[in-house]
Design a protein around this motif. Structure first.
Motif, PDB file in Angstrom:
ATOM      1  N   ASP A 257      69.912  69.098  27.857  1.00 39.93           N
ATOM      2  CA  ASP A 257      71.342  68.830  27.725  1.00 39.93           C
ATOM      3  C   ASP A 257      71.811  68.316  29.093  1.00 39.93           C
ATOM      4  O   ASP A 257      71.107  68.445  30.096  1.00 39.93           O
ATOM      5  N   PHE A 258      73.020  67.736  29.144  1.00 45.65           N
ATOM      6  CA  PHE A 258      73.535  67.237  30.426  1.00 45.65           C
ATOM      7  C   PHE A 258      74.494  68.237  31.057  1.00 45.65           C
ATOM      8  O   PHE A 258      74.177  68.884  32.044  1.00 45.65           O
ATOM      9  N   ASP A 259      75.686  68.386  30.491  1.00 44.69           N
ATOM     10  CA  ASP A 259      76.703  69.264  31.084  1.00 44.69           C
ATOM     11  C   ASP A 259      76.242  70.710  31.080  1.00 44.69           C
ATOM     12  O   ASP A 259      75.828  71.247  30.051  1.00 44.69           O
ATOM     13  N   GLY A 260      76.305  71.344  32.240  1.00 35.40           N
ATOM     14  CA  GLY A 260      75.919  72.735  32.356  1.00 35.40           C
ATOM     15  C   GLY A 260      74.434  72.948  32.542  1.00 35.40           C
ATOM     16  O   GLY A 260      74.003  74.087  32.780  1.00 35.40           O
ATOM     17  N   VAL A 261      73.640  71.876  32.440  1.00 32.64           N
ATOM     18  CA  VAL A 261      72.183  71.972  32.574  1.00 32.64           C
ATOM     19  C   VAL A 261      71.682  71.085  33.713  1.00 32.64           C
ATOM     20  O   VAL A 261      71.022  71.549  34.641  1.00 32.64           O
ATOM     21  N   LEU A 262      72.007  69.817  33.653  1.00 32.01           N
ATOM     22  CA  LEU A 262      71.651  68.890  34.722  1.00 32.01           C
ATOM     23  C   LEU A 262      72.822  68.654  35.661  1.00 32.01           C
ATOM     24  O   LEU A 262      72.644  68.169  36.773  1.00 32.01           O
ATOM     25  N   SER A 263      74.013  68.994  35.203  1.00 34.85           N
ATOM     26  CA  SER A 263      75.241  68.825  35.981  1.00 34.85           C
ATOM     27  C   SER A 263      76.095  70.074  35.851  1.00 34.85           C
ATOM     28  O   SER A 263      76.193  70.637  34.752  1.00 34.85           O
ATOM     29  N   PRO A 264      76.738  70.515  36.927  1.00 34.43           N
ATOM     30  CA  PRO A 264      77.710  71.598  36.784  1.00 34.43           C
ATOM     31  C   PRO A 264      78.866  71.151  35.884  1.00 34.43           C
ATOM     32  O   PRO A 264      79.242  69.980  35.880  1.00 34.43           O
ATOM     33  N   VAL A 265      79.407  72.082  35.116  1.00 40.35           N
ATOM     34  CA  VAL A 265      80.586  71.788  34.306  1.00 40.35           C
ATOM     35  C   VAL A 265      81.785  71.640  35.231  1.00 40.35           C
ATOM     36  O   VAL A 265      81.998  72.461  36.134  1.00 40.35           O
ATOM     37  N   THR A 266      82.576  70.579  35.022  1.00 34.08           N
ATOM     38  CA  THR A 266      83.720  70.297  35.883  1.00 34.08           C
ATOM     39  C   THR A 266      85.024  70.357  35.096  1.00 34.08           C
ATOM     40  O   THR A 266      85.032  70.185  33.873  1.00 34.08           O
ATOM     41  N   LYS A 267      86.119  70.609  35.784  1.00 37.90           N
ATOM     42  CA  LYS A 267      87.418  70.631  35.114  1.00 37.90           C
ATOM     43  C   LYS A 267      87.755  69.275  34.526  1.00 37.90           C
ATOM     44  O   LYS A 267      88.345  69.173  33.452  1.00 37.90           O
ATOM     45  N   ASP A 268      87.399  68.212  35.231  1.00 34.29           N
ATOM     46  CA  ASP A 268      87.584  66.850  34.741  1.00 34.29           C
ATOM     47  C   ASP A 268      86.224  66.354  34.253  1.00 34.29           C
ATOM     48  O   ASP A 268      85.349  66.032  35.060  1.00 34.29           O
ATOM     49  N   PRO A 269      85.987  66.281  32.926  1.00 34.30           N
ATOM     50  CA  PRO A 269      84.668  65.882  32.421  1.00 34.30           C
ATOM     51  C   PRO A 269      84.214  64.511  32.905  1.00 34.30           C
ATOM     52  O   PRO A 269      83.008  64.268  33.014  1.00 34.30           O
ATOM     53  N   SER A 270      85.150  63.634  33.211  1.00 33.67           N
ATOM     54  CA  SER A 270      84.764  62.298  33.663  1.00 33.67           C
ATOM     55  C   SER A 270      84.179  62.319  35.073  1.00 33.67           C
ATOM     56  O   SER A 270      83.574  61.343  35.513  1.00 33.67           O
ATOM     57  N   ALA A 271      84.355  63.428  35.784  1.00 31.39           N
ATOM     58  CA  ALA A 271      83.866  63.527  37.159  1.00 31.39           C
ATOM     59  C   ALA A 271      82.471  64.141  37.257  1.00 31.39           C
ATOM     60  O   ALA A 271      81.915  64.244  38.348  1.00 31.39           O
ATOM     61  N   SER A 272      81.890  64.545  36.138  1.00 32.52           N
ATOM     62  CA  SER A 272      80.595  65.219  36.167  1.00 32.52           C
ATOM     63  C   SER A 272      79.499  64.309  36.703  1.00 32.52           C
ATOM     64  O   SER A 272      79.397  63.141  36.323  1.00 32.52           O
ATOM     65  N   GLN A 273      78.685  64.871  37.564  1.00 33.52           N
ATOM     66  CA  GLN A 273      77.538  64.165  38.136  1.00 33.52           C
ATOM     67  C   GLN A 273      76.329  65.096  38.110  1.00 33.52           C
ATOM     68  O   GLN A 273      76.472  66.306  38.268  1.00 33.52           O
ATOM     69  N   PRO A 274      75.127  64.547  37.931  1.00 34.77           N
ATOM     70  CA  PRO A 274      73.945  65.411  37.980  1.00 34.77           C
ATOM     71  C   PRO A 274      73.750  65.993  39.365  1.00 34.77           C
ATOM     72  O   PRO A 274      74.171  65.408  40.373  1.00 34.77           O
ATOM     73  N   VAL A 275      73.135  67.167  39.415  1.00 38.98           N
ATOM     74  CA  VAL A 275      72.731  67.744  40.699  1.00 38.98           C
ATOM     75  C   VAL A 275      71.910  66.700  41.448  1.00 38.98           C
ATOM     76  O   VAL A 275      71.117  65.968  40.859  1.00 38.98           O
TER      77      VAL A 275
ATOM     78  N   ALA B 194      67.535  78.677  28.601  1.00 39.33           N
ATOM     79  CA  ALA B 194      68.990  78.739  28.695  1.00 39.33           C
ATOM     80  C   ALA B 194      69.414  78.609  30.146  1.00 39.33           C
ATOM     81  O   ALA B 194      68.676  78.979  31.063  1.00 39.33           O
ATOM     82  N   VAL B 195      70.615  78.073  30.354  1.00 37.13           N
ATOM     83  CA  VAL B 195      71.212  78.024  31.693  1.00 37.13           C
ATOM     84  C   VAL B 195      72.462  78.895  31.646  1.00 37.13           C
ATOM     85  O   VAL B 195      73.341  78.702  30.802  1.00 37.13           O
ATOM     86  N   ALA B 196      72.531  79.858  32.546  1.00 33.81           N
ATOM     87  CA  ALA B 196      73.561  80.892  32.503  1.00 33.81           C
ATOM     88  C   ALA B 196      74.962  80.327  32.706  1.00 33.81           C
ATOM     89  O   ALA B 196      75.164  79.373  33.460  1.00 33.81           O
ATOM     90  N   ASN B 197      75.929  80.933  32.021  1.00 36.20           N
ATOM     91  CA  ASN B 197      77.346  80.645  32.257  1.00 36.20           C
ATOM     92  C   ASN B 197      78.147  81.807  31.709  1.00 36.20           C
ATOM     93  O   ASN B 197      77.645  82.623  30.929  1.00 36.20           O
ATOM     94  N   ASP B 198      79.413  81.880  32.109  1.00 33.98           N
ATOM     95  CA  ASP B 198      80.258  83.005  31.720  1.00 33.98           C
ATOM     96  C   ASP B 198      80.946  82.810  30.378  1.00 33.98           C
ATOM     97  O   ASP B 198      81.697  83.689  29.948  1.00 33.98           O
TER      98      ASP B 198
END
Length: 268
Positions: free
Chosen positions: A32-50, A233-237
């Motif tokens: 998956d991309f968001d939350g797996v290869l990239s941190p989840v961001t408040k603005d989804p358009s700003a997401s970038q991979p680690v 799985a990649v951890a999140n709250d």
């Protein structure tokens, strides 16, 4: 040389990597991309991979049979984040889109929803005041309420009313509700199809839609004793507990995913 014993679930990382190295040419890694290869961001358009991710995916693709990103994002978005990757397949919008030989191929059944989704996005912009973020994806519309979680019920109700009126499907995620075409397509179906010739596969996910991909790995194991699947799985709250309970192993963050892959590559 004796074959590596087939790991049982939950498999250890060491056993899973040993199995992978032995069957590298018939192994696929899905992310998956968001939350797996990239941190989840408040603005989804700003997401970038680690920062380390693109290079490690390219290295991984040179060692195994296939590497693919399977995301709710459109293919064009994924391509903009991984422009330098030559050997990583992209599945967008839960598999409604796929990048094939440099072209974006769309499931024909979804094409008729392109104009209605544009109209729906405009309607959502008018009806749902900021900080609700309306993400138009060409064939779906995602309503993000990460910056205003107290409005979750309002956004969910609006989405359900519009979905019922227009005959659309609903997909829930981490602080988001998405309206999609009523086309039978999800991440589990992508994985099922992609695994036809695989002997081993890993899937890395963080959200509820990724559990269907985990299920696809288990289903393949049930009918093919020679196949081995590893669900990460990649951890999140937000959805972490549910996803972790369905996985073999949980990593702490997207940065931990990059580190885990980097370490694993030393075994080849």
């Amino acid at each position: 040389m004796a074959e590596t014993p087939r790991p049982t679930h939950p498999a250890t990382a060491d056993h899973a990597w040993a199995r992978t190295v032995e069957h590298a040419s018939r192994t696929t890694f899905f992310f998956d991309f968001d939350g797996v290869l990239s941190p989840v961001t408040k603005d989804p358009s700003a997401s970038q991979p680690v920062a380390e991710v693109p290079a490690v995916l390219e290295r991984l693709a040179a060692r195994v049979g296939r590497v693919a990103i399977v995301s709710a994002r459109p293919v064009d978005f994924l391509r903009s984040r991984f422009a330098g990757l030559e050997h990583v397949d992209l599945f967008g919008l839960y598999g409604l889109e796929v990048l094939h030989e440099g072209e974006v191929v769309t499931k024909p059944a979804a094409l008729e929803f392109e104009r209605p989704m544009a109209e729906l996005a405009a309607e959502a912009q008018d009806a749902l005041a900021k900080p609700v973020f309306v993400e138009y994806k060409r064939l779906s519309v995602a309503l993000h309420y990460r910056e205003c979680p107290e409005r979750a019920a309002e956004v969910e109700q609006w989405a359900h009313e519009r979905a019922e009126r227009a005959g659309l499907a609903i997909q829930r995620g981490r602080m988001v509700v998405e309206l999609k075409p009523p086309v039978d397509q999800d991440k589990g179906m992508v994985i099922t199809e992609a695994l036809r010739d695989a002997g081993c596969a890993w899937y890395f996910g963080d959200d509820m839609s990724d559990i269907k991909a985990f299920d696809a790995l288990r289903a393949r194991e049930a009918v093919d004793p020679g196949f081995f699947g590893m669900a990460i799985a990649v951890a999140n709250d937000e959805t972490g507990a549910e996803v972790s309970s369905a996985a073999d192993l949980t990593l702490a963050s997207p940065a931990a995913v990059a580190a885990f892959l980097t370490e694993g590559l030393t075994r080849f």
